[in-house]
Design a protein around this motif. Structure first.
Motif, mmCIF file in Angstrom:
data_model
loop_
_atom_site.group_PDB
_atom_site.id
_atom_site.type_symbol
_atom_site.label_atom_id
_atom_site.label_comp_id
_atom_site.label_asym_id
_atom_site.label_seq_id
_atom_site.Cartn_x
_atom_site.Cartn_y
_atom_site.Cartn_z
ATOM 1 N N TYR A 66 0.809 -1.217 0.000
ATOM 2 C CA TYR A 66 0.000 0.000 0.000
ATOM 3 C C TYR A 66 0.847 1.274 0.000
ATOM 4 O O TYR A 66 0.299 2.378 -0.066
ATOM 5 C CB TYR A 66 -0.937 0.003 1.213
ATOM 6 N N LEU A 96 -11.678 -1.701 4.382
ATOM 7 C CA LEU A 96 -12.134 -0.316 4.377
ATOM 8 C C LEU A 96 -13.569 -0.169 4.849
ATOM 9 O O LEU A 96 -14.080 0.950 4.936
ATOM 10 C CB LEU A 96 -11.969 0.272 2.968
ATOM 11 N N ALA A 102 -11.578 2.936 9.481
ATOM 12 C CA ALA A 102 -10.687 2.711 8.329
ATOM 13 C C ALA A 102 -10.100 4.013 7.785
ATOM 14 O O ALA A 102 -8.966 4.035 7.301
ATOM 15 C CB ALA A 102 -11.438 1.980 7.227
ATOM 16 N N ASP A 103 -10.866 5.104 7.854
ATOM 17 C CA ASP A 103 -10.401 6.370 7.285
ATOM 18 C C ASP A 103 -9.367 7.073 8.171
ATOM 19 O O ASP A 103 -8.868 8.140 7.820
ATOM 20 C CB ASP A 103 -11.575 7.308 7.016
ATOM 21 N N GLU A 104 -9.022 6.480 9.309
ATOM 22 C CA GLU A 104 -8.028 7.070 10.200
ATOM 23 C C GLU A 104 -6.604 6.711 9.813
ATOM 24 O O GLU A 104 -5.647 7.279 10.336
ATOM 25 C CB GLU A 104 -8.291 6.636 11.648
ATOM 26 N N SER A 105 -6.431 5.762 8.901
ATOM 27 C CA SER A 105 -5.093 5.328 8.494
ATOM 28 C C SER A 105 -4.373 6.425 7.728
ATOM 29 O O SER A 105 -4.959 7.065 6.842
ATOM 30 C CB SER A 105 -5.187 4.075 7.618
ATOM 31 N N LYS A 150 -3.589 4.683 3.080
ATOM 32 C CA LYS A 150 -4.809 3.932 2.790
ATOM 33 C C LYS A 150 -4.474 2.463 2.544
ATOM 34 O O LYS A 150 -3.701 2.136 1.645
ATOM 35 C CB LYS A 150 -5.515 4.514 1.575
ATOM 36 N N HIS A 157 -5.312 -1.678 1.630
ATOM 37 C CA HIS A 157 -6.061 -2.431 0.620
ATOM 38 C C HIS A 157 -6.167 -1.685 -0.709
ATOM 39 O O HIS A 157 -7.238 -1.554 -1.306
ATOM 40 C CB HIS A 157 -7.447 -2.795 1.160
ATOM 41 N N THR A 158 -5.026 -1.183 -1.150
ATOM 42 C CA THR A 158 -4.929 -0.574 -2.469
ATOM 43 C C THR A 158 -4.010 -1.432 -3.336
ATOM 44 O O THR A 158 -3.333 -2.336 -2.841
ATOM 45 C CB THR A 158 -4.360 0.855 -2.375
ATOM 46 N N ASP A 190 -12.247 -1.344 -1.859
ATOM 47 C CA ASP A 190 -12.393 -0.189 -2.752
ATOM 48 C C ASP A 190 -11.986 -0.551 -4.184
ATOM 49 O O ASP A 190 -11.144 0.098 -4.804
ATOM 50 C CB ASP A 190 -11.551 0.988 -2.243
#
Length: 351
Positions: free
Chosen positions: A82, A107, A112-115, A118, A120-121, A142
């Motif tokens: 990632y 996600l 999850a948005d605190e990472s 990001k 799992h990309t 995503d």
């Protein structure tokens, strides 16, 4: 500095020191068919200080494998992936290590948005077990739903060779598998301790196996345990003994869906349900979806096993199996293999 090699395929995990489950089954299929340069990268990251120090070196090593592989196949969270921009000819496959959609992951998690980075990309394709799983995995990673393929989980292929009916022996086998809690091992320790203490009240002759999640940093000591209780932390071993288990106990582990194949009792021991649902959450109405006997107290659980287990109607288990095992032909790994060998580093097959 490095470019992908057309025939190099790397199977990578940070869950274990060896390939297990989906990765192992698919690796064996590639090896059996030949024609590819197969590489293996394994590192067990357990969040201990030693593991954190080693993590840096292993991360650098994994980047080399990513850069030089046409297919880079993983089965879980893989942080180094990632943090970089991969070459367009590197194809990343996420097999994941579990089936179904019970507890939220990736996600879809509330925080999850605190990472900072990001997670799992960089996934090109995601493989799932059933058609009904596709949307949840698309959201968790995503990724476009058309990139999530319901070809079946390779690790389930050996199940079709195991008889569902099992003769009850003098000593019956019970497996207790509590799931992972992010950055909080206290609920797992408390639940395991209560479970072990209450197990002394079992009236029948039981062999009890307690499987600790590979990411839980928990000291394991079997020396002070009763001879019939076996505490271990090995995802390969837990899957190996699953077909010989008579009763499966968990809180929120998706392993219960795997076990539903054998149409044997599944019991829930959920002392921290309210906290867990706030911190993790579920894709389904958990208790209503499973319809399994549920206990907040370990003593009540053992009392049920003593007095009610023999008369338990297993229709709820058969319903879970029907929902989560659309393919019972033993060819999940072959389907995944055929798809992966049909794509190449210059152009990909659309689904």
């Amino acid at each position: 500095m490095f470019r992908p090699r057309a025939k190099r395929i790397t199977f990578a995990t940070m869950r274990n020191t060896q390939l297990v489950d989906n990765l192992k089954q698919l690796y064996d299929t590639f090896e059996k068919n030949g024609g590819y340069e197969l590489k293996v990268f394994c590192f067990h990251y357990d969040r201990s200080w030693k593991s954190r120090l080693l993590f840096f070196w292993y991360s650098l090593t994994s980047v080399y494998y990513m850069a030089t592989s046409h297919l880079f196949i993983i089965d879980d969270y893989f942080f180094p992936l990632y943090t970089l921009t991969k070459h367009r000819k590197n194809v990343v496959i996420q097999l994941w290590h579990a089936i179904g959609t019970l507890k939220k992951f990736g996600l879809s998690l509330p925080n999850a948005d605190e990472s900072v980075i990001k997670p799992h990309t960089n996934y090109d394709w995601v493989m799932v077990n059933a058609e009904d799983d596709r949307q949840a995995y698309a959201d968790a990673f995503d990724i476009q739903k058309k990139r999530v393929l319901a070809l079946g989980d390779p690790m389930l292929d050996p199940f079709v060779q195991v008889p569902i009916d099992r003769e009850l022996e003098h000593k019956r086998r019970l497996l207790y598998s509590p799931t992972y809690r992010a950055n909080n091992v206290a609920p797992v320790k408390a639940a395991v301790q209560a479970f072990i203490k209450a197990a002394a009240t079992l009236t029948a002759d039981w062999e009890i196996y307690i499987s600790i999640h590979p990411y839980v940093n928990m000291r394991l000591d079997n020396q002070d345990l009763p001879a019939n209780i076996h505490l271990f932390q090995d995802p390969g071993r837990v899957k190996q003994i699953l077909p010989q288990i008579d009763v499966f106990v968990t809180d929120y582990s998706s392993l219960l869906l795997n076990f539903s194949y054998f149409e044997r009792p599944i019991l829930l021991y959920t002392p921290d349900y309210q906290t867990y649902i706030e911190q993790q959450g579920f894709y389904v109405d958990y208790f209503n979806y499973l319809k399994a006997p549920d206990f907040e107290n370990a003593t009540h659980l053992m009392n049920f096993i003593n007095h009610n287990l023999a008369h338990l109607d297993l229709d709820y288990v058969r319903q879970l199996k029907k929902k989560n095992f659309p393919n019972l032909d033993g060819h999940n790994s072959d389907r995944v293999y055929q798809f992966l060998t049909s794509i190449n580093r210059y152009g990909e097959q659309e689904s």
